[in-house]
Design a protein around this motif. Structure first.
Motif, mmCIF file in Angstrom:
data_model
loop_
_atom_site.group_PDB
_atom_site.id
_atom_site.type_symbol
_atom_site.label_atom_id
_atom_site.label_comp_id
_atom_site.label_asym_id
_atom_site.label_seq_id
_atom_site.Cartn_x
_atom_site.Cartn_y
_atom_site.Cartn_z
ATOM 1 N N LEU A 1 10.616 22.397 28.373
ATOM 2 C CA LEU A 1 9.445 22.955 29.051
ATOM 3 C C LEU A 1 9.852 23.722 30.305
ATOM 4 O O LEU A 1 9.243 24.735 30.648
ATOM 5 C CB LEU A 1 8.476 21.831 29.425
ATOM 6 N N GLY A 2 10.878 23.230 31.001
ATOM 7 C CA GLY A 2 11.324 23.917 32.204
ATOM 8 C C GLY A 2 11.940 25.269 31.930
ATOM 9 O O GLY A 2 11.753 26.221 32.699
ATOM 10 N N LEU B 1 -0.206 24.863 31.096
ATOM 11 C CA LEU B 1 1.218 25.165 31.236
ATOM 12 C C LEU B 1 1.489 26.633 30.944
ATOM 13 O O LEU B 1 2.316 27.271 31.602
ATOM 14 C CB LEU B 1 2.024 24.282 30.283
ATOM 15 N N GLY C 1 5.865 20.331 35.775
ATOM 16 C CA GLY C 1 6.313 21.589 35.166
ATOM 17 C C GLY C 1 6.229 22.764 36.122
ATOM 18 O O GLY C 1 7.076 23.664 36.087
#
Length: 531
Positions: free
Chosen positions: A4-5, A378, A105
């Motif tokens: 996700l990063g 996100l 995140g």
């Protein structure tokens, strides 16, 4: 967390705080040291770390990679905490919950120190648990001390750990070991506290936190969407039932709740007298939330297993084989009975393992569902427009509108951050107010001319491009700095605005001096605010 990063890590632009990290960390070590004596001492260690990282390749992605790696490490450390304080499935759920939290995140993709502080604080908490259980305390003191040098407000972690010890009714030996470590961390941090206190004007823009501020932080910790927030809040309340364990034993909730609550609450209370609170300053407290939620989920799973009716046992007939002589029959029957008993026990153990695996899988699927539910958040967070500003977009507007040799005025001076971060767009332009560059003057944005000299320089110009804060040009506020007020007054009285380009909160506008005419009278100035 790592996946996700890294997802859309290259947003195509930096915002103002990231730009400061970028342009300061690319200076030489003596230049960075000179700067820290005047401003940003609290970020000094981070700038030095980033200086070494950017020496490999100066770029936007490399700038954010330390934060991505630190966020991934924090998720792993949260999982290790849950495993050590409870059981492996609690650790797995807690680590995954941290990884999918939008707040984690967001800062995983920020070129600032906060994700590194969170990793250090979570690592120190893991070493704290180890110390309580009989391990050495000096690693705890070293890690916490280094974390505090990344950001001084990490020292509030000591208060959270003290509350954990109190709730565990720890013995004298444990308190003595923890106290010795804390006594080392405090004096080691004192030089930074003294220097940063002299630089407190940097946070003069902060305001007192309110009840809405606290509610917003709680939502950031547990989940910004209503559905995820409600479920996590309910599980966290269930998890608090296990807050206190046996005497001298720290529990998952007993560590997670103080970590989650104490640093933000203390900073908010202090900020009622002297505003210091911003949510990113206590990002490390986020590590406590998934621990409490996962502990609650585990308690629900255990209770559900106890309430489940016992499985019906079916009798298994064990008869000897007719292939053996009758004299062997009693012995064979006895042997077969043992085999049947062993087979039943094996099936029981396999059934228990299967049920335990199903419980773990259900928890993982629940975390995955929360990720899907929050995925639009996100996704939007990867948009440069979600940050306070996009300096890359401003630099593109300058490159398109401003020609070589044309004068440029930055209003206020921090707008020069765009030119320091993206110098190619400003190549060949003339900085009207600049006297000394940022690196050579040991400042963030350079040293500008005084009021009289600035007026003389502007008096020689017939046109000037202004890169300015929209609020300032719109008359919604005025800075207290006399040089900035002089810029506004001269532009309003002696120039007229022509074409402009607006990028978020920044305006690139051409001002032209009228051929005829008298200077316009100044308008009533807006209420001054500190810049």
């Amino acid at each position: 967390m790592l996946t996700l990063g890294l997802w859309r890590l290259d947003r195509g632009g930096m915002w103002r705080d990231e730009a400061v990290s970028f342009q300061v960390s690319r200076r030489t070590v003596p230049q960075i040291w000179k700067l820290l004596g005047d401003v940003d001492a609290v970020h000094g260690l981070y700038y030095l770390v980033l200086h070494a990282v950017l020496a490999l390749h100066p770029g936007e992605v490399v700038l954010r990679l330390p934060s991505v790696c630190a966020a991934a490490a924090t998720a792993a450390l949260v999982a290790a905490l849950g495993t050590r304080l409870a059981r492996p499935r609690v650790g797995l759920w807690a680590g995954l919950l941290y990884a999918v939290t939008p707040m984690a995140g967001h800062y995983a993709q920020e070129g600032r120190s906060y994700a590194l502080v969170a990793a250090g604080a979570t690592g120190a908490t893991l070493l704290f648990v180890r110390g309580v259980r009989g391990g050495s305390w000096w690693p705890y003191g070293v890690v916490l001390g280094l974390t505090c040098w990344l950001h001084e407000f990490a020292v509030l972690l000591l208060l959270a750990h003290a509350v954990s010890l109190a709730s565990a009714r720890a013995g004298r030996r444990v308190w003595r070991g923890w106290g010795c470590a804390a006594a080392v961390v405090g004096p080691a941090l004192l030089p930074m506290v003294l220097v940063s206190r002299a630089q407190s004007a940097q946070v003069a823009w902060l305001r007192e936190p309110t009840v809405e501020t606290a509610e917003g932080l709680l939502r950031g910790f547990l989940g910004p969407t209503d559905e995820v927030y409600a479920v996590c809040l309910g599980l966290a309340l269930v998890g608090l039932l296990g807050l206190v364990g046996r005497r001298g034993e720290v529990t998952c909730a007993g560590v997670g709740l103080p970590l989650m609550v104490v640093p933000p609450v203390v900073l908010m209370l202090v900020s009622q007298m002297s505003p210091l609170y911003v949510d990113r300053y206590v990002l490390y407290a986020l590590s406590g939330a998934p621990l409490v939620v996962a502990a609650g989920a585990d308690r629900v799973a255990v209770t559900a297993a106890r309430l489940r009716p016992p499985a019906r046992r079916t009798a298994t007939r064990c008869t000897p084989s007719n292939d053996h002589p009758p004299r062997d029959a009693p012995q064979k029957r006895h042997s077969t009975s043992r085999d049947c008993g062993a087979g039943g026990g094996g099936r029981s153990r396999r059934g228990n393992l299967s049920r335990a695996g199903c419980v773990v899988l259900v928890g993982v699927l629940a975390v995955a569902l929360s990720l899907l539910h929050q995925f639009p958040l996100l996704q939007r967070d990867r948009d440069p427009g979600r940050r306070p500003d996009d300096l890359a977009a401003v630099s593109r507007a300058v490159a398109r509108e401003v020609g070589p040799g044309e004068p440029v005025l930055f209003l206020p001076a921090p707008m020069r951050n765009t030119a320091l971060t993206y110098p190619r767009a400003f190549r060949g332009t003339r900085d009207v107010a600049l006297v000394a560059g940022a690196a050579e003057s040991g400042t963030l944005y350079g040293r500008e001319a005084g009021v009289a000299e600035l007026r003389r320089r502007l008096a020689r110009l017939d046109r000037v491009w202004v890169v300015a804060d929209r609020r300032l040009l719109g008359g919604r506020w005025a800075p207290r700095n006399p040089v900035e007020r002089a810029k506004v007054a001269v532009l309003w009285q002696e120039f007229s605005g022509r074409r402009q380009a607006v990028r978020g909160g920044v305006t690139v506008r051409l001002y032209v001096r009228p051929v005829s005419a008298r200077p316009r009278p100044p308008s009533a100035p807006p209420r001054p605010e500190r810049w």
